[in-house]
Design a protein around this motif. Structure first.
Motif, mmCIF file in Angstrom:
data_model
loop_
_atom_site.group_PDB
_atom_site.id
_atom_site.type_symbol
_atom_site.label_atom_id
_atom_site.label_comp_id
_atom_site.label_asym_id
_atom_site.label_seq_id
_atom_site.Cartn_x
_atom_site.Cartn_y
_atom_site.Cartn_z
ATOM 1 N N VAL A 78 -0.804 -14.773 -5.683
ATOM 2 C CA VAL A 78 -1.871 -13.801 -5.437
ATOM 3 C C VAL A 78 -1.251 -12.442 -5.123
ATOM 4 N N LEU A 79 -1.798 -11.395 -5.732
ATOM 5 C CA LEU A 79 -1.481 -10.023 -5.334
ATOM 6 C C LEU A 79 -2.688 -9.503 -4.581
ATOM 7 N N PHE A 80 -2.519 -9.219 -3.288
ATOM 8 C CA PHE A 80 -3.610 -8.707 -2.466
ATOM 9 C C PHE A 80 -3.352 -7.232 -2.211
ATOM 10 N N VAL A 81 -4.123 -6.392 -2.892
ATOM 11 C CA VAL A 81 -3.979 -4.940 -2.746
ATOM 12 C C VAL A 81 -4.881 -4.504 -1.601
ATOM 13 N N THR A 82 -4.275 -4.216 -0.463
ATOM 14 C CA THR A 82 -5.040 -3.848 0.728
ATOM 15 C C THR A 82 -4.971 -2.341 0.928
ATOM 16 N N LEU A 83 -6.107 -1.685 0.785
ATOM 17 C CA LEU A 83 -6.161 -0.228 0.831
ATOM 18 C C LEU A 83 -6.764 0.299 2.125
ATOM 19 N N GLU A 84 -7.311 -0.590 2.938
ATOM 20 C CA GLU A 84 -7.937 -0.173 4.182
ATOM 21 C C GLU A 84 -7.246 -0.806 5.392
ATOM 22 N N MET A 85 -7.119 -2.123 5.380
ATOM 23 C CA MET A 85 -6.438 -2.835 6.461
ATOM 24 C C MET A 85 -4.929 -2.813 6.220
ATOM 25 N N THR A 86 -4.163 -2.870 7.305
ATOM 26 C CA THR A 86 -2.710 -2.904 7.150
ATOM 27 C C THR A 86 -2.271 -4.279 6.656
ATOM 28 N N LYS A 87 -1.060 -4.335 6.146
ATOM 29 C CA LYS A 87 -0.532 -5.615 5.657
ATOM 30 C C LYS A 87 -0.359 -6.610 6.798
ATOM 31 N N ALA A 88 -0.012 -6.096 7.979
ATOM 32 C CA ALA A 88 0.127 -6.976 9.145
ATOM 33 C C ALA A 88 -1.234 -7.559 9.536
ATOM 34 N N GLU A 89 -2.289 -6.751 9.436
ATOM 35 C CA GLU A 89 -3.638 -7.244 9.751
ATOM 36 C C GLU A 89 -4.063 -8.339 8.775
ATOM 37 N N ILE A 90 -3.824 -8.104 7.484
ATOM 38 C CA ILE A 90 -4.170 -9.116 6.481
ATOM 39 C C ILE A 90 -3.357 -10.387 6.714
ATOM 40 N N SER A 118 1.546 2.567 0.771
ATOM 41 C CA SER A 118 0.207 2.707 1.346
ATOM 42 C C SER A 118 -0.572 3.817 0.645
ATOM 43 N N GLU A 119 0.130 4.610 -0.178
ATOM 44 C CA GLU A 119 -0.504 5.693 -0.933
ATOM 45 C C GLU A 119 -0.601 5.257 -2.388
ATOM 46 N N LEU A 120 -1.687 4.557 -2.713
ATOM 47 C CA LEU A 120 -1.835 3.999 -4.049
ATOM 48 C C LEU A 120 -2.971 4.680 -4.788
ATOM 49 N N ASN A 121 -2.672 5.214 -5.960
ATOM 50 C CA ASN A 121 -3.676 5.841 -6.816
ATOM 51 C C ASN A 121 -4.250 4.791 -7.762
ATOM 52 N N TRP A 122 -5.540 4.892 -8.095
ATOM 53 C CA TRP A 122 -6.133 3.884 -8.977
ATOM 54 C C TRP A 122 -5.452 3.828 -10.327
ATOM 55 N N ARG A 123 -4.839 4.926 -10.730
ATOM 56 C CA ARG A 123 -4.120 4.942 -12.006
ATOM 57 C C ARG A 123 -2.838 4.116 -11.938
ATOM 58 N N SER A 124 -2.376 3.810 -10.717
ATOM 59 C CA SER A 124 -1.136 3.055 -10.538
ATOM 60 C C SER A 124 -1.342 1.547 -10.567
ATOM 61 N N ILE A 125 -2.593 1.107 -10.543
ATOM 62 C CA ILE A 125 -2.872 -0.326 -10.489
ATOM 63 C C ILE A 125 -2.272 -1.050 -11.687
ATOM 64 N N ASP A 126 -2.321 -0.419 -12.856
ATOM 65 C CA ASP A 126 -1.801 -1.062 -14.062
ATOM 66 C C ASP A 126 -0.319 -1.405 -13.915
ATOM 67 N N ARG A 127 0.459 -0.467 -13.421
ATOM 68 C CA ARG A 127 1.900 -0.712 -13.245
ATOM 69 C C ARG A 127 2.144 -1.771 -12.180
ATOM 70 N N LEU A 128 1.311 -1.772 -11.150
ATOM 71 C CA LEU A 128 1.437 -2.755 -10.075
ATOM 72 C C LEU A 128 1.156 -4.166 -10.605
ATOM 73 N N VAL A 129 0.083 -4.296 -11.372
ATOM 74 C CA VAL A 129 -0.260 -5.603 -11.951
ATOM 75 C C VAL A 129 0.812 -6.046 -12.937
ATOM 76 N N LYS A 130 1.319 -5.113 -13.717
ATOM 77 C CA LYS A 130 2.377 -5.427 -14.680
ATOM 78 C C LYS A 130 3.608 -5.989 -13.966
ATOM 79 N N LYS A 131 3.960 -5.373 -12.834
ATOM 80 C CA LYS A 131 5.123 -5.843 -12.058
ATOM 81 C C LYS A 131 4.855 -7.230 -11.471
ATOM 82 N N PHE A 132 3.627 -7.449 -10.993
ATOM 83 C CA PHE A 132 3.247 -8.748 -10.439
ATOM 84 C C PHE A 132 3.356 -9.841 -11.501
ATOM 85 N N VAL A 133 2.816 -9.573 -12.687
ATOM 86 C CA VAL A 133 2.844 -10.555 -13.779
ATOM 87 C C VAL A 133 4.284 -10.821 -14.230
ATOM 88 N N LYS A 134 5.109 -9.782 -14.234
ATOM 89 C CA LYS A 134 6.510 -9.958 -14.615
ATOM 90 C C LYS A 134 7.228 -10.879 -13.629
#
Length: 261
Positions: A78-90, A118-134
């Motif tokens: 699972v890739l959990f993209v947390t944009l509001e809560m911190t990673k420690a909270e999740i 913690s500064e993620l642009n919606w345009r960056s999601i594609d690269r993030l998912v690509k890295k996760f799948v790789k």
């Protein structure tokens, strides 16, 4: 770009389409780990966008975390993209719903990942998912939440449509299911939210393959009601479009547990 003007034949998709027709209305893809949710969705399939929406503090993120945990317990990354809560909270929530630093938690921790920045642009999601799948080959993506991106948008309605269209494209390009958490607009006290209440844009419901709405009542704080408002590719019985889930603090159950006082 000449590629966008090239043609493809229907016959190239016949085999896949026949298989989909065989399974229409049946369980496909990744199980949520919850029988009642699976009955509504019939599973999360690669290439599809599922929206989980609800009012603030109604349990949409809680449900998403519990689904992510169940998916990971079954061995699916699972890739959990947390944009509001911190990673420690999740992470603390994953620890809680697994009963502490248990064997179950130790089994999910190595296959649940977060975005590094913690500064993620919606345009960056594609690269993030690509890295996760790789790294993991396949898995489930959860993005919490859509309206985090509105702070960088000018025309919220049109631009939200652009974001959801891009996220749907990400799911298709990488053949992974994406769960997108979304807010709904404010409704009257006690009034249930519907698909038309998805906040900011009608494009959210339009781009989604599945829409789940989460509701709660003040007088029944342990009851989490989940409604399915759309299931584009597998259909569902409109007469039975709701599931009663149960909460013990932040842990979700199929049936009512014995709540601790």
């Amino acid at each position: 770009n000449e590629e966008q003007f090239e043609l493809e034949l229907m016959s190239d998709y016949t085999e896949d389409a026949i298989e989909r027709n065989k399974n229409f209305g049946k369980m496909q893809g990744i199980s949520s780990g919850y029988r009642k949710i699976d009955e509504l969705t019939k599973g999360f399939v690669g290439g599809e966008l599922t929206v989980i929406a609800g009012k603030t503090s109604y349990g949409k993120t809680t449900l998403s975390i519990n689904i992510a945990n169940q998916v990971a317990l079954a061995g699916t990354p699972v890739l959990f993209v947390t944009l509001e809560m911190t990673k420690a909270e999740i992470t603390s929530r994953f620890i809680f719903i697994n009963g502490g630093d248990t064997e179950d938690y130790q089994s999910v921790a190595p296959i649940v990942s977060f975005q590094a920045t913690s500064e993620l642009n919606w345009r960056s999601i594609d690269r993030l998912v690509k890295k996760f799948v790789k790294q993991f080959t396949t898995g489930l993506i959860v993005i919490d939440h859509l309206h985090y991106f509105t702070r960088e948008l000018e025309n919220v309605s049109e631009d939200l449509g652009r974001v959801t269209k891009e996220l749907k494209k990400n799911a298709q390009d990488h053949n992974v299911p994406i769960i997108l958490v979304s807010h709904v607009r404010k409704t009257g006290r006690g009034e249930a939210a519907g698909i038309d209440d998805l906040r900011g844009s009608s494009y959210i419901a339009q781009d989604a393959d599945i829409v789940l709405l989460v509701g709660r009542k003040v007088e029944e704080p342990n009851l989490l009601k989940v409604f399915i408002e759309k299931n584009r590719n597998r259909g569902y019985d409109y007469k039975d479009n709701a599931a009663d889930m149960y909460l013990d603090k932040i842990k979700v159950y199929n049936s009512e547990p014995i709540f601790k006082s």
